[in-house]
Design a protein around this motif. Sequence first.
Motif, PDB file in Angstrom:
ATOM      1  N   GLY A   1       0.833  -1.206   0.000  1.00  0.00           N
ATOM      2  CA  GLY A   1       0.000   0.000   0.000  1.00  0.00           C
ATOM      3  C   GLY A   1       0.858   1.242   0.000  1.00  0.00           C
ATOM      4  N   GLY A   2       2.086   1.093   0.480  1.00  0.00           N
ATOM      5  CA  GLY A   2       3.023   2.208   0.522  1.00  0.00           C
ATOM      6  C   GLY A   2       4.422   1.654   0.606  1.00  0.00           C
ATOM      7  N   SER A   3       5.361   2.351  -0.025  1.00  0.00           N
ATOM      8  CA  SER A   3       6.711   1.795  -0.106  1.00  0.00           C
ATOM      9  C   SER A   3       7.766   2.754   0.434  1.00  0.00           C
ATOM     10  CB  SER A   3       7.035   1.448  -1.555  1.00  0.00           C
ATOM     11  OG  SER A   3       6.979   2.630  -2.330  1.00  0.00           O
ATOM     12  N   GLY A   4       7.352   3.937   0.844  1.00  0.00           N
ATOM     13  CA  GLY A   4       8.284   4.888   1.437  1.00  0.00           C
ATOM     14  C   GLY A   4       9.544   5.110   0.621  1.00  0.00           C
ATOM     15  N   GLY A   5       9.419   5.079  -0.697  1.00  0.00           N
ATOM     16  CA  GLY A   5      10.581   5.381  -1.530  1.00  0.00           C
ATOM     17  C   GLY A   5      11.490   4.194  -1.806  1.00  0.00           C
ATOM     18  N   ASN A   6      11.164   3.024  -1.216  1.00  0.00           N
ATOM     19  CA  ASN A   6      12.007   1.830  -1.380  1.00  0.00           C
ATOM     20  C   ASN A   6      11.416   0.800  -2.306  1.00  0.00           C
ATOM     21  OD1 ASN A   6      13.985   2.601   0.372  1.00  0.00           O
ATOM     22  ND2 ASN A   6      13.052   1.609   2.157  1.00  0.00           N
ATOM     23  N   LEU A   7      10.560   1.186  -3.210  1.00  0.00           N
ATOM     24  CA  LEU A   7       9.765   0.200  -3.933  1.00  0.00           C
ATOM     25  C   LEU A   7      10.618  -0.865  -4.599  1.00  0.00           C
ATOM     26  CD1 LEU A   7       6.955  -0.725  -4.764  1.00  0.00           C
ATOM     27  CD2 LEU A   7       7.112   0.736  -6.762  1.00  0.00           C
ATOM     28  N   TRP A   8      11.649  -0.444  -5.284  1.00  0.00           N
ATOM     29  CA  TRP A   8      12.468  -1.398  -6.048  1.00  0.00           C
ATOM     30  C   TRP A   8      13.114  -2.438  -5.111  1.00  0.00           C
ATOM     31  CZ3 TRP A   8      12.281  -1.111 -11.313  1.00  0.00           C
ATOM     32  CH2 TRP A   8      13.112  -1.986 -12.022  1.00  0.00           C
ATOM     33  N   ASP A   9      13.691  -1.957  -4.011  1.00  0.00           N
ATOM     34  CA  ASP A   9      14.306  -2.866  -3.037  1.00  0.00           C
ATOM     35  C   ASP A   9      13.276  -3.831  -2.450  1.00  0.00           C
ATOM     36  OD1 ASP A   9      16.686  -1.598  -3.425  1.00  0.00           O
ATOM     37  OD2 ASP A   9      16.623  -0.440  -1.558  1.00  0.00           O
ATOM     38  N   ILE A  10      12.137  -3.297  -2.162  1.00  0.00           N
ATOM     39  CA  ILE A  10      11.086  -4.137  -1.581  1.00  0.00           C
ATOM     40  C   ILE A  10      10.678  -5.217  -2.567  1.00  0.00           C
ATOM     41  CG2 ILE A  10       8.656  -4.130  -0.869  1.00  0.00           C
ATOM     42  CD1 ILE A  10       9.198  -1.375   0.423  1.00  0.00           C
ATOM     43  N   LEU A  11      10.511  -4.827  -3.822  1.00  0.00           N
ATOM     44  CA  LEU A  11      10.069  -5.810  -4.816  1.00  0.00           C
ATOM     45  C   LEU A  11      11.128  -6.891  -5.017  1.00  0.00           C
ATOM     46  CD1 LEU A  11       8.250  -3.531  -7.420  1.00  0.00           C
ATOM     47  CD2 LEU A  11       7.233  -5.070  -5.732  1.00  0.00           C
ATOM     48  N   GLN A  12      12.377  -6.512  -4.996  1.00  0.00           N
ATOM     49  CA  GLN A  12      13.429  -7.518  -5.130  1.00  0.00           C
ATOM     50  C   GLN A  12      13.435  -8.482  -3.940  1.00  0.00           C
ATOM     51  OE1 GLN A  12      16.946  -5.058  -6.136  1.00  0.00           O
ATOM     52  NE2 GLN A  12      17.102  -6.369  -7.966  1.00  0.00           N
ATOM     53  N   ALA A  13      13.287  -7.934  -2.764  1.00  0.00           N
ATOM     54  CA  ALA A  13      13.263  -8.783  -1.565  1.00  0.00           C
ATOM     55  C   ALA A  13      12.028  -9.681  -1.548  1.00  0.00           C
ATOM     56  CB  ALA A  13      13.303  -7.913  -0.311  1.00  0.00           C
ATOM     57  N   VAL A  14      10.910  -9.138  -1.996  1.00  0.00           N
ATOM     58  CA  VAL A  14       9.691  -9.951  -2.081  1.00  0.00           C
ATOM     59  C   VAL A  14       9.900 -11.085  -3.077  1.00  0.00           C
ATOM     60  CG1 VAL A  14       7.326  -9.936  -3.011  1.00  0.00           C
ATOM     61  CG2 VAL A  14       8.023  -8.212  -1.333  1.00  0.00           C
ATOM     62  N   ASP A  15      10.492 -10.758  -4.210  1.00  0.00           N
ATOM     63  CA  ASP A  15      10.691 -11.755  -5.265  1.00  0.00           C
ATOM     64  C   ASP A  15      11.519 -12.944  -4.777  1.00  0.00           C
ATOM     65  OD1 ASP A  15      10.477 -12.613  -8.061  1.00  0.00           O
ATOM     66  OD2 ASP A  15      12.629 -12.255  -8.134  1.00  0.00           O
ATOM     67  N   GLU A  16      12.474 -12.678  -3.900  1.00  0.00           N
ATOM     68  CA  GLU A  16      13.311 -13.772  -3.381  1.00  0.00           C
ATOM     69  C   GLU A  16      12.530 -14.736  -2.496  1.00  0.00           C
ATOM     70  OE1 GLU A  16      16.747 -12.086  -1.486  1.00  0.00           O
ATOM     71  OE2 GLU A  16      17.236 -10.937  -3.307  1.00  0.00           O
ATOM     72  N   ARG A  17      11.453 -14.256  -1.946  1.00  0.00           N
ATOM     73  CA  ARG A  17      10.714 -15.055  -0.969  1.00  0.00           C
ATOM     74  C   ARG A  17       9.402 -15.622  -1.503  1.00  0.00           C
ATOM     75  NH1 ARG A  17      11.949 -13.348   4.263  1.00  0.00           N
ATOM     76  NH2 ARG A  17      10.653 -15.079   4.917  1.00  0.00           N
ATOM     77  N   LEU A  18       8.915 -15.048  -2.586  1.00  0.00           N
ATOM     78  CA  LEU A  18       7.597 -15.433  -3.101  1.00  0.00           C
ATOM     79  C   LEU A  18       7.705 -16.689  -3.972  1.00  0.00           C
ATOM     80  CD1 LEU A  18       4.638 -14.106  -3.202  1.00  0.00           C
ATOM     81  CD2 LEU A  18       5.271 -13.381  -5.505  1.00  0.00           C
ATOM     82  N   PRO A  19       6.879 -17.703  -3.721  1.00  0.00           N
ATOM     83  CA  PRO A  19       6.913 -18.908  -4.557  1.00  0.00           C
ATOM     84  C   PRO A  19       6.220 -18.672  -5.900  1.00  0.00           C
ATOM     85  CG  PRO A  19       5.183 -19.114  -2.925  1.00  0.00           C
ATOM     86  CD  PRO A  19       5.888 -17.813  -2.639  1.00  0.00           C
ATOM     87  N   ALA A  20       6.418 -19.594  -6.822  1.00  0.00           N
ATOM     88  CA  ALA A  20       5.712 -19.536  -8.104  1.00  0.00           C
ATOM     89  C   ALA A  20       4.207 -19.518  -7.849  1.00  0.00           C
ATOM     90  CB  ALA A  20       6.089 -20.726  -8.980  1.00  0.00           C
ATOM     91  N   GLU A  21       3.488 -18.820  -8.699  1.00  0.00           N
ATOM     92  CA  GLU A  21       2.039 -18.601  -8.572  1.00  0.00           C
ATOM     93  C   GLU A  21       1.670 -17.673  -7.418  1.00  0.00           C
ATOM     94  OE1 GLU A  21      -0.554 -21.997  -9.238  1.00  0.00           O
ATOM     95  OE2 GLU A  21       1.116 -23.013 -10.263  1.00  0.00           O
ATOM     96  N   GLY A  22       2.677 -17.161  -6.741  1.00  0.00           N
ATOM     97  CA  GLY A  22       2.419 -16.142  -5.730  1.00  0.00           C
ATOM     98  C   GLY A  22       1.971 -14.858  -6.406  1.00  0.00           C
ATOM     99  N   ARG A  23       1.303 -14.021  -5.628  1.00  0.00           N
ATOM    100  CA  ARG A  23       0.749 -12.786  -6.166  1.00  0.00           C
ATOM    101  C   ARG A  23       1.204 -11.579  -5.373  1.00  0.00           C
ATOM    102  NH1 ARG A  23      -4.753 -12.093  -8.713  1.00  0.00           N
ATOM    103  NH2 ARG A  23      -4.878 -14.009  -9.938  1.00  0.00           N
ATOM    104  N   VAL A  24       1.545 -10.518  -6.097  1.00  0.00           N
ATOM    105  CA  VAL A  24       1.810  -9.226  -5.467  1.00  0.00           C
ATOM    106  C   VAL A  24       0.759  -8.247  -5.977  1.00  0.00           C
ATOM    107  CG1 VAL A  24       3.504  -7.385  -5.121  1.00  0.00           C
ATOM    108  CG2 VAL A  24       4.281  -9.742  -5.512  1.00  0.00           C
TER     109      VAL A  24
END
Lengths: 202, 202, 202, 202
Positions: free
Chosen positions: B122-145
């Motif tokens: 809902g909010g990324s406080g200016g860190n969106l790219w870092d957050i998305l990369q960190a999420v990607d490392e943890r999210l399994p296939a078929e996961g949703r963002v």
Amino acid sequence: LIKEYDAGGEEHVPTLGIPDEEFAAARKLITHEEVRVVTLAKLKLRHDMVLWDIGAGSGSVSIEADHLLPNGRIFAVERNKQCIDYIKQNFRKFNVRQARLVEGEAPACFDGMPDPDRVFIGGSGGNLWDILQAVDERLPAEGRVVINAMTFDTLTAASEYFSNAGYQLEITTINVARTRPSTEYKMFEAHNPVYIIVAIKE
Amino acid sequence: LIKEYDAGGEEHVPTLGIPDEEFAAARKLITHEEVRVVTLAKLKLRHDMVLWDIGAGSGSVSIEADHLLPNGRIFAVERNKQCIDYIKQNFRKFNVRQARLVEGEAPACFDGMPDPDRVFIGGSGGNLWDILQAVDERLPAEGRVVINAMTFDTLTAASEYFSNAGYQLEITTINVARTRPSTEYKMFEAHNPVYIIVAIKE
Amino acid sequence: LIKEYDAGGEEHVPTLGIPDEEFAAARKLITHEEVRVVTLAKLKLRHDMVLWDIGAGSGSVSIEADHLLPNGRIFAVERNKQCIDYIKQNFRKFNVRQARLVEGEAPACFDGMPDPDRVFIGGSGGNLWDILQAVDERLPAEGRVVINAMTFDTLTAASEYFSNAGYQLEITTINVARTRPSTEYKMFEAHNPVYIIVAIKE
Amino acid sequence: LIKEYDAGGEEHVPTLGIPDEEFAAARKLITHEEVRVVTLAKLKLRHDMVLWDIGAGSGSVSIEADHLLPNGRIFAVERNKQCIDYIKQNFRKFNVRQARLVEGEAPACFDGMPDPDRVFIGGSGGNLWDILQAVDERLPAEGRVVINAMTFDTLTAASEYFSNAGYQLEITTINVARTRPSTEYKMFEAHNPVYIIVAIKE
């Protein structure tokens, strides 16, 4: 703690936001996913309420409401043969617990149904005024009626009825456009706007 | 069969569509009711999933999700002191069962959290790219963002990330306008449009 | 070939799409640029027509129409003192040629005005029904009335009038949102939706 | 004072807001009336400017601009054979004075055209970046480029270009829905949203 979708083996079904394609339906008439969930939010369902779903169409609103009314009851009213078939198919597929199909013409068929706490009208088959009068006789104070209007005529007829009958009225318009993941270039495709009329009896 | 809201004595709380005014929140930042429920629908939650709610704000998404994840777990991540206070108040008021507050900065604070099935930003406080990369490392296939973008910059940054990272992408824009029952003459008041970005990992 | 804006030295003025900020106006009441030009398009003005601009506000519609009616006449009707001041200022600034201010109450002040080919109603001050009846007495067949409705009450009252009076009716709703170049991060800001009612006399 | 439409005997043509049906066009590709006039407003045309209309399609923007540029010049660039036919038909029908058709591929065909004050891009045929670079070389300071984007890809590509190139950027989204007078019950039909990108060279 046992939940609906555990029991039925329908573990792939989300607890909210069933995709439109999952419903057997007349494609052009289905309430889109986005409008369906806003409609449910506007109904302000509580766990043990009685919901009338008038002009149920594919039954999609009843089906999503089923999960939100674990101790309640839902009456899906429909007169169209084709739609009745869809509803039966969908109720079976999604293993509904609280929802029952009422085949017949509104408002005549209301007689056999318990008083509602909430009423959703997705279609009125030209009987809107009669239906609203019959609903009004059965709805208690603080009861809510929610109508999805796609046409200006329904919008004005419903709001005129509720203004005269002393309901509190709120109208929410929703414009949704989606890009589709499958297309090569991502075009925004608009859905027709829907007017969600919320009327609260005083 | 015991339901959340029975237990807490919060019988007046709807099972979906809690009115905005019920949340302690910075008024101008709250996700409006309509957008909140469409966001939940887009998350396609199943009963036992793990949801990360990043930039939880008032906690309103976690609170409505609580009921949709009866066997799941929700981690509401927030770093802003004022928002943390709101979340605590709201979690208490709505008697959440599955949601837990994680005070800290994303993505650093992800370490102590189990892998997500679904992630809402809902909010990324200016860190969106870092957050998305960190999420990607943890999210399994078929996961949703799912991301709610209010600004063009978030919209383009997020869609660029997901296109490069090979996610399937759908963007839904929602324009809502409401008349308010309290005003003498019923004026349609627009909410700012929201772009709901859905990214599915392949 | 001499054009309006050459003569007045107002070479910086676009021939369509004068920015809102250029008008002296009650900021919250001005018809936004986007809606103003769609309104003008809906009026289907021809070069020598007579236009009545009822509830002219800041006069912005009359001013943009001035250029579209090089051989026509425009009557800007307004009763509010503050608005009358704005109109005078704006008419002077933009050096209008075909537009004249009529200070007074509609429909009483229509007497001194020639029959209209086109009528725009931006505000009715609570007299909408009377105004529409008076307009109907003066408007020839194939004449057009265009109304900008911001409220549901105006929308329904106008459409009811025109349905009864046998006009052909089209309603266009416009939702506009803009990012502003000046803000650091580009947020989409919504304008309230406007309903542009077009009624054609048969 | 002689006006365009007097001379041509086309007295039935409005000075703004030519109905979509009046243009020979590929129906699904035409810019709708409402969006066309907002686009013209965003161009901020002055009477003697040079306008490039790139990807002119049916020529509808050039034709409505013709009247707004009485002392200017318009170059309608198009490469598609079918569209070239439509443009020829439409230019003849509407008796344009300032607009000329340039058959060919953008940006190669820019060489024979005078520098623009304003550039409208309705379609780019996959060459958007090249076209924008070529436009940038010819556009003077304070010049304006307006692009109508129907897809998310055009929206992001254009805004990325302009951000890098140091233009001031404003994005306006327009959602239009119309009831049609001819239908028995008045249903609101949505047009797909359009993003009007305005870039001003500094």
